[in-house]
Design an enzyme around this catalytic site. Structure first.
Site, PDB file in Angstrom:
ATOM      1  N   ASP A  34       0.813  -1.210   0.000  1.00  0.00           N
ATOM      2  CA  ASP A  34       0.000   0.000   0.000  1.00  0.00           C
ATOM      3  C   ASP A  34       0.852   1.266   0.000  1.00  0.00           C
ATOM      4  O   ASP A  34       2.064   1.226   0.234  1.00  0.00           O
ATOM      5  CB  ASP A  34      -0.928   0.001   1.213  1.00  0.00           C
ATOM      6  CG  ASP A  34      -2.156  -0.876   1.018  1.00  0.00           C
ATOM      7  OD1 ASP A  34      -2.384  -1.320  -0.118  1.00  0.00           O
ATOM      8  OD2 ASP A  34      -2.875  -1.120   2.007  1.00  0.00           O
ATOM      9  N   LYS A  56      -3.748   3.351  -2.274  1.00  0.00           N
ATOM     10  CA  LYS A  56      -4.982   4.125  -2.399  1.00  0.00           C
ATOM     11  C   LYS A  56      -4.753   5.512  -1.810  1.00  0.00           C
ATOM     12  O   LYS A  56      -4.142   5.667  -0.768  1.00  0.00           O
ATOM     13  CB  LYS A  56      -6.139   3.450  -1.649  1.00  0.00           C
ATOM     14  CG  LYS A  56      -6.525   2.073  -2.163  1.00  0.00           C
ATOM     15  CD  LYS A  56      -7.704   1.532  -1.378  1.00  0.00           C
ATOM     16  CE  LYS A  56      -8.149   0.170  -1.898  1.00  0.00           C
ATOM     17  NZ  LYS A  56      -7.163  -0.881  -1.597  1.00  0.00           N
ATOM     18  N   MET A 168      -8.828   8.954   9.023  1.00  0.00           N
ATOM     19  CA  MET A 168      -9.384   9.408   7.731  1.00  0.00           C
ATOM     20  C   MET A 168     -10.400  10.528   7.908  1.00  0.00           C
ATOM     21  O   MET A 168     -11.412  10.574   7.213  1.00  0.00           O
ATOM     22  CB  MET A 168     -10.026   8.222   6.992  1.00  0.00           C
ATOM     23  CG  MET A 168      -9.066   7.080   6.731  1.00  0.00           C
ATOM     24  SD  MET A 168      -9.870   5.588   6.106  1.00  0.00           S
ATOM     25  CE  MET A 168     -10.730   4.997   7.583  1.00  0.00           C
TER      26      MET A 168
END
Length: 253
Positions: A34, A56, A168
Site C-alpha cells: 500500500d 490508495k 481518515m
C-alpha cells in the site's frame, strides 16, 4: 503451507514492523503493498520477489479492491508465497477482512499478521496516551468517513467514550468538530491533529473543538485526530524530538 500473508506494516516508522511481519516480507515471492508502507521495508524482500503497488489515495486508487483480491488469489494459485503489506493493522480500517474473505471463498490458505495501528502509535509518538487513570478509561477508534456514521452513531460514541481516535477524518475536520459540539463535548475539549505520525515528517497541531479546524486548515492525509482530555498531557510527555524524526526519515531512505 500458508499461501498468503496479510501483514500489518505499522504506522510509518519501519522499525515498528513485527518480527513475524518482517519474516513474511523476507520469504515472499510476490508483495502487494500500500501507499503508506515505509519503502525501507520493501528492501527486505528477496531479490526475486515481484513488488506490486496497490496503493490508495482519497478518491484515487492505483488498483480497485476487487483487482487486489483477484491478484492475491491468482498469484497464490500459481504456487507463489504472497505477502499483502498494508499500513497499520490489516483488520483496523484496512480492508483486510475483505481480502481474507476473498481468499477463504477461493479455498486459499492465509494468515493474518497483526500490525501496530495508527490509533495507538501515532498519539504515542505525539506524547498523548490514549488512556490514563486520571483522564480516560475508554478509547474508541473511529472512521471519519463511513457509510454507517450517521447522526445517531456520532451521538452514541461522543457521549459514551472518553478518548476518540479518528482515522481518515482530516478532510471532514470542521464537520467532525460541529458534531462533537452538538452531541455534548464542551468547546474547551482538547483536540490534536497529527500528520504523518511516526515518520520524519510528523507534525502535531493542538487546540480545542472550537479552534482546531482553523489551526489545522492546511493539514493533509495521512492524519490522526485525537479528541479528549488526554491531549493535555502532550505538553509534558512529548518525546519525539526533531533529531529522532530525522533519524527515522534517514532510515526510510
Amino acid at each position: 503451507m500458508t499461501q498468503v500473508y496479510i501483514v500489518g506494516a505499522g504506522p510509518g516508522d519501519a522499525e515498528l514492523i513485527t518480527v513475524k511481519g518482517l519474516k513474511a516480507i523476507q520469504t515472499a515471492d510476490v508483495i502487494l503493498y500500500d501507499r503508506l508502507v515505509n519503502p525501507a521495508l520493501l528492501e527486505e524482500a528477496p531479490p526475486h520477489a515481484q513488488l506490486i503497488y496497490a496503493g490508495k489515495q482519497p478518491n484515487r486508487h492505483a488498483m480497485p479492491q476487487e483487482e487486489i483480491n483477484a491478484q492475491l488469489c491468482a498469484h497464490a494459485r500459481r504456487g507463489k508465497v504472497v505477502t499483502r503489506l498494508k499500513g497499520g493493522d490489516p483488520f483496523i480500517f484496512g480492508r483486510g477482512g475483505e481480502e481474507a474473505a476473498a481468499l477463504a471463498s477461493a479455498n486459499i490458505s492465509f494468515e493474518i499478521v497483526p500490525g501496530i495501528t495508527s490509533g495507538a502509535a501515532v498519539p504515542a509518538y505525539a506524547g498523548i496516551p490514549v488512556t490514563h487513570r486520571d483522564y480516560s478509561s475508554s478509547v474508541t477508534f473511529v472512521a471519519g468517513v463511513s457509510k454507517t456514521n450517521d447522526e445517531s452513531y456520532w451521538q452514541h460514541i461522543i457521549g459514551s467514550m472518553d478518548t476518540l481516535c479518528i482515522y481518515m477524518g482530516i478532510q471532514k475536520l470542521e464537520d467532525i468538530c460541529d458534531r462533537l459540539l452538538r452531541h455534548g463535548r464542551t468547546p474547551e475539549t482538547p483536540v490534536a491533529v497529527i500528520e504523518w505520525g511516526t515518520t520524519g515528517e510528523q507534525r502535531t497541531i493542538t487546540g480545542t473543538v472550537t479552534d482546531i479546524a482553523v489551526k489545522a486548515a492546511d493539514a493533509a492525509q495521512p492524519g490522526m485526530i485525537v479528541v479528549g482530555e488526554v491531549v493535555k498531557l502532550r505538553e509534558e510527555l512529548q518525546w519525539f524530538t526533531e533529531h529522532q524524526a530525522e533519524t527515522v526519515e534517514a532510515a526510510a531512505h
